[in-house]
Scaffold this active site. Structure first.
Site, PDB file in Angstrom:
ATOM      1  N   LYS A  64      45.493   5.423  13.106  1.00 49.29           N
ATOM      2  CA  LYS A  64      44.829   6.644  11.720  1.00 49.29           C
ATOM      3  C   LYS A  64      47.048   7.009  11.265  1.00 49.29           C
ATOM      4  O   LYS A  64      47.237   7.746  12.127  1.00 49.29           O
ATOM      5  CB  LYS A  64      44.136   7.836  12.273  1.00 49.29           C
ATOM      6  CG  LYS A  64      43.599   8.600  10.819  1.00 49.29           C
ATOM      7  CD  LYS A  64      44.721  10.342  11.035  1.00 49.29           C
ATOM      8  CE  LYS A  64      44.651  10.680   9.681  1.00 49.29           C
ATOM      9  NZ  LYS A  64      44.837  12.319   9.556  1.00 49.29           N
ATOM     10  N   GLY A 103      49.473  11.329   5.811  1.00 48.84           N
ATOM     11  CA  GLY A 103      49.765  11.431   4.607  1.00 48.84           C
ATOM     12  C   GLY A 103      51.209  11.457   4.623  1.00 48.84           C
ATOM     13  O   GLY A 103      52.380  11.001   4.135  1.00 48.84           O
ATOM     14  N   GLY A 151      47.536  13.647   1.710  1.00 48.29           N
ATOM     15  CA  GLY A 151      47.007  15.010   1.749  1.00 48.29           C
ATOM     16  C   GLY A 151      48.315  15.337   0.265  1.00 48.29           C
ATOM     17  O   GLY A 151      48.297  15.828  -0.488  1.00 48.29           O
ATOM     18  N   ASP A 200      40.627  11.453   8.916  1.00 49.36           N
ATOM     19  CA  ASP A 200      39.997  10.990  10.629  1.00 49.36           C
ATOM     20  C   ASP A 200      38.452  10.985  10.793  1.00 49.36           C
ATOM     21  O   ASP A 200      38.622   9.891  11.571  1.00 49.36           O
ATOM     22  CB  ASP A 200      40.141  12.647  11.335  1.00 49.36           C
ATOM     23  CG  ASP A 200      41.682  13.350  10.659  1.00 49.36           C
ATOM     24  OD1 ASP A 200      42.599  12.524  11.113  1.00 49.36           O
ATOM     25  OD2 ASP A 200      41.836  14.347  10.977  1.00 49.36           O
ATOM     26  N   LYS A 217      45.831  18.983  14.880  1.00 54.38           N
ATOM     27  CA  LYS A 217      45.787  17.501  14.904  1.00 54.38           C
ATOM     28  C   LYS A 217      45.504  17.435  16.234  1.00 54.38           C
ATOM     29  O   LYS A 217      44.463  16.180  16.251  1.00 54.38           O
ATOM     30  CB  LYS A 217      47.691  17.197  14.909  1.00 54.38           C
ATOM     31  CG  LYS A 217      48.717  17.800  14.373  1.00 54.38           C
ATOM     32  CD  LYS A 217      49.871  16.938  15.331  1.00 54.38           C
ATOM     33  CE  LYS A 217      50.841  17.041  13.339  1.00 54.38           C
ATOM     34  NZ  LYS A 217      51.701  17.939  13.003  1.00 54.38           N
TER      35      LYS A 217
END
Length: 256
Positions: free
Chosen positions: A7, A10, A41, A159, A214
């Site tokens: 993943k 941005g 994002g 996510d 995160k």
């Protein structure tokens, strides 16, 4: 098939280093099959500002009206996906961009249309489509946009989209690419930890600031049935000589 779902947020796309792409080559050389799911994002926020559309969030999810959805899809499929596929090509890797709503790749349903608008949760992943691309020696680069059964495009948290893809493919692990080496506690990299230990680190103030969302994202993926996730850096080789670099997080308690 040893699949790794990666993943890319941005915010890290502009910071990916040549070493990151070297790590992808190392993965492929060792028989791993990378699949990338990306966000966008910051670019979405910038475009919404340009169109004078307010950015609103509810419980960490972007409230998405029809106009916002148009911008989200335009940015993710037209800008960030193109950017990432191009960067992979420059790094000598064959990749193919795939809008999550294409070919039933990500089938989704509304989470709560009244509160969130066109925001979805993945109900099915077309793993046959993704596996065909993998078998063609391509790296699928997937946008977190789903299509509902009645044809609505839905904005999916990247996510959660990565977690759904990883679970459907039976991925060996799911990596979260960030701009840091992993979880640092008092300046030292934590190579392996558990979700409960992370809560202790947050409570004690050892994990703070921008690292909190995160690690919470990583833990949320563990809750969706993935056994092991990693927080790795996009600025260096996160995999080399069969060794991983970063922080591995497991749902099980570790024996200390």
């Amino acid at each position: 098939m040893k699949t790794i779902v990666i993943k890319c947020g941005g915010s890290v796309l502009d910071e990916l280093s040549p070493a990151f792409f070297d790590a992808l080559h190392s993965l492929k050389n060792d028989g791993y099959k990378p699949v990338i799911v990306h966000g966008g994002g910051p670019a979405i926020n910038a475009m919404l500002d340009l169109y004078k559309i307010d950015s609103k969030f509810h419980n960490g999810l972007r409230v998405t009206c029809e106009k916002t959805m148009e911008v989200v899809e335009m940015v993710l499929s037209g800008k960030t996906n193109r950017q990432l596929v191009s960067l992979l090509a420059e790094g000598g890797l064959d990749a193919i961009g795939l809008n999550g709503s294409d070919g039933g790749c990500l089938v989704a349903d509304f989470i709560n249309k009244e509160e969130l608008g066109f925001v979805g949760t993945v109900t099915m992943v077309n793993k046959e489509l993704i596996n065909k691309l993998i078998e063609s020696e391509l790296i699928p680069v997937i946008t977190p946009i789903g299509a509902s059964e009645d044809g609505n495009r839905l904005n999916i948290n990247a996510d959660y989209a990565a977690a759904a893809v990883a679970k459907a493919l039976g991925a060996e692990r799911c990596l979260f690419v960030t701009n840091v080496d992993g979880i640092l506690v008092e300046g030292e990299l934590i190579e392996e930890t558990s979700s409960s230990e992370i809560q202790e680190y947050i409570a004690s103030g050892h994990i703070y600031g921008g690292m909190i969302p995160k690690v919470e994202s990583a833990i949320s993926v563990l809750d969706k049935g993935i056994n092991r996730v990693m927080i790795v850096s996009g600025k260096k080789a996160f995999y080399k000589n069969r060794e991983w670099a970063g922080t591995a997080i497991t749902s099980k308690e570790r024996v200390k």
